[in-house]
Design a protein around this motif. Structure first.
Motif, PDB file in Angstrom:
ATOM      1  N   THR A 148       0.840  -1.198   0.000  1.00 30.35           N
ATOM      2  CA  THR A 148       0.000   0.000   0.000  1.00 30.35           C
ATOM      3  C   THR A 148       0.873   1.244   0.000  1.00 30.35           C
ATOM      4  O   THR A 148       0.604   2.214  -0.717  1.00 30.35           O
ATOM      5  CB  THR A 148      -0.937  -0.002   1.224  1.00 30.35           C
ATOM      6  OG1 THR A 148      -1.746  -1.173   1.173  1.00 30.35           O
ATOM      7  CG2 THR A 148      -1.811   1.225   1.260  1.00 30.35           C
ATOM      8  N   VAL A 173       2.339   1.870  -3.403  1.00 28.71           N
ATOM      9  CA  VAL A 173       1.351   2.509  -4.284  1.00 28.71           C
ATOM     10  C   VAL A 173       1.251   3.999  -3.970  1.00 28.71           C
ATOM     11  O   VAL A 173       1.180   4.831  -4.883  1.00 28.71           O
ATOM     12  CB  VAL A 173      -0.028   1.814  -4.168  1.00 28.71           C
ATOM     13  CG1 VAL A 173      -1.110   2.616  -4.869  1.00 28.71           C
ATOM     14  CG2 VAL A 173       0.046   0.400  -4.737  1.00 28.71           C
ATOM     15  N   GLU A 174       1.268   4.351  -2.693  1.00 28.15           N
ATOM     16  CA  GLU A 174       1.202   5.768  -2.308  1.00 28.15           C
ATOM     17  C   GLU A 174       2.424   6.535  -2.814  1.00 28.15           C
ATOM     18  O   GLU A 174       2.304   7.679  -3.256  1.00 28.15           O
ATOM     19  CB  GLU A 174       1.065   5.916  -0.794  1.00 28.15           C
ATOM     20  CG  GLU A 174      -0.292   5.521  -0.270  1.00 28.15           C
ATOM     21  CD  GLU A 174      -1.425   6.322  -0.896  1.00 28.15           C
ATOM     22  OE1 GLU A 174      -1.310   7.553  -1.031  1.00 28.15           O
ATOM     23  OE2 GLU A 174      -2.442   5.699  -1.268  1.00 28.15           O
ATOM     24  N   TYR A 179       4.098   5.812  -5.455  1.00 27.42           N
ATOM     25  CA  TYR A 179       3.875   5.937  -6.899  1.00 27.42           C
ATOM     26  C   TYR A 179       2.882   7.063  -7.207  1.00 27.42           C
ATOM     27  O   TYR A 179       3.115   7.888  -8.087  1.00 27.42           O
ATOM     28  CB  TYR A 179       3.371   4.607  -7.470  1.00 27.42           C
ATOM     29  CG  TYR A 179       3.070   4.676  -8.940  1.00 27.42           C
ATOM     30  CD1 TYR A 179       4.099   4.631  -9.875  1.00 27.42           C
ATOM     31  CD2 TYR A 179       1.763   4.807  -9.390  1.00 27.42           C
ATOM     32  CE1 TYR A 179       3.828   4.715 -11.225  1.00 27.42           C
ATOM     33  CE2 TYR A 179       1.476   4.885 -10.736  1.00 27.42           C
ATOM     34  CZ  TYR A 179       2.517   4.831 -11.655  1.00 27.42           C
ATOM     35  OH  TYR A 179       2.236   4.921 -12.996  1.00 27.42           O
ATOM     36  N   LYS A 180       1.772   7.085  -6.476  1.00 25.50           N
ATOM     37  CA  LYS A 180       0.750   8.113  -6.701  1.00 25.50           C
ATOM     38  C   LYS A 180       1.291   9.521  -6.450  1.00 25.50           C
ATOM     39  O   LYS A 180       0.894  10.469  -7.123  1.00 25.50           O
ATOM     40  CB  LYS A 180      -0.464   7.879  -5.795  1.00 25.50           C
ATOM     41  CG  LYS A 180      -1.359   6.772  -6.245  1.00 25.50           C
ATOM     42  CD  LYS A 180      -2.534   6.665  -5.273  1.00 25.50           C
ATOM     43  CE  LYS A 180      -3.512   5.609  -5.673  1.00 25.50           C
ATOM     44  NZ  LYS A 180      -4.624   5.516  -4.703  1.00 25.50           N
ATOM     45  N   SER A 181       2.177   9.653  -5.479  1.00 27.53           N
ATOM     46  CA  SER A 181       2.746  10.961  -5.175  1.00 27.53           C
ATOM     47  C   SER A 181       3.937  11.291  -6.087  1.00 27.53           C
ATOM     48  O   SER A 181       4.604  12.296  -5.885  1.00 27.53           O
ATOM     49  CB  SER A 181       3.168  11.035  -3.706  1.00 27.53           C
ATOM     50  OG  SER A 181       4.247  10.156  -3.462  1.00 27.53           O
ATOM     51  N   LYS A 182       4.183  10.418  -7.060  1.00 23.55           N
ATOM     52  CA  LYS A 182       5.262  10.585  -8.045  1.00 23.55           C
ATOM     53  C   LYS A 182       6.643  10.644  -7.396  1.00 23.55           C
ATOM     54  O   LYS A 182       7.553  11.266  -7.913  1.00 23.55           O
ATOM     55  CB  LYS A 182       5.003  11.809  -8.920  1.00 23.55           C
ATOM     56  CG  LYS A 182       3.731  11.663  -9.714  1.00 23.55           C
ATOM     57  CD  LYS A 182       3.498  12.816 -10.632  1.00 23.55           C
ATOM     58  CE  LYS A 182       2.168  12.520 -11.328  1.00 23.55           C
ATOM     59  NZ  LYS A 182       1.739  13.458 -12.254  1.00 23.55           N
TER      60      LYS A 182
END
Length: 126
Positions: A85, A88-89, A91-94
């Motif tokens: 998880t 993924v976070e 990744y989402k925050s680049k």
């Protein structure tokens, strides 16, 4: 009996993980900031869990001890789902640099440490 030991161990491991995670979020902020806001409590938990699990296996613990400590405590202590998880976070925050560092540290570091624990456990047997 092993089922009960694993359950008792898992509850102990989960409580340890909860305590370390909460402590780490409050007191280890400087580590996360230095390495692009990495979730250092989870990284520490998973890496120490890999080392301890390798050690338990390396010493050749009997079935009851392995059910309590290996399957139970270490199963409740380590957290593969939280790590993913958090990946993924990142990744989402680049935060790609943090993502790669965290993934490599977790997976490769875990493999290295489980081997080190196994090696140390074998040394302790004799």
């Amino acid at each position: 009996m092993n089922f009960l030991l694993a359950g008792i161990g898992a509850s102990i491991g989960a409580m340890l993980r909860y305590a370390i995670t909460n402590y780490g979020k409050k007191h280890w902020e400087w580590i996360g900031n230095k390495f692009s806001n990495l979730p250092t409590p989870t990284l520490l938990i998973n890496l120490t869990g890999a080392l301890i699990l390798g050690l338990i296996f390396g010493i050749g613990a009997n079935t009851f001890i392995y059910a309590l400590l290996g399957t139970g405590v270490m199963g409740g202590y380590t957290t593969f789902s939280t790590m993913n998880t958090e990946l993924v976070e990142l990744y989402k925050s680049k935060n790609y640099r943090g993502l790669v560092f965290y993934a490599v540290s977790s997976y490769l570091g875990g493999l290295v440490l489980v081997y080190c624990g196994y090696y140390l456990g074998n040394l302790l047997k004799y």
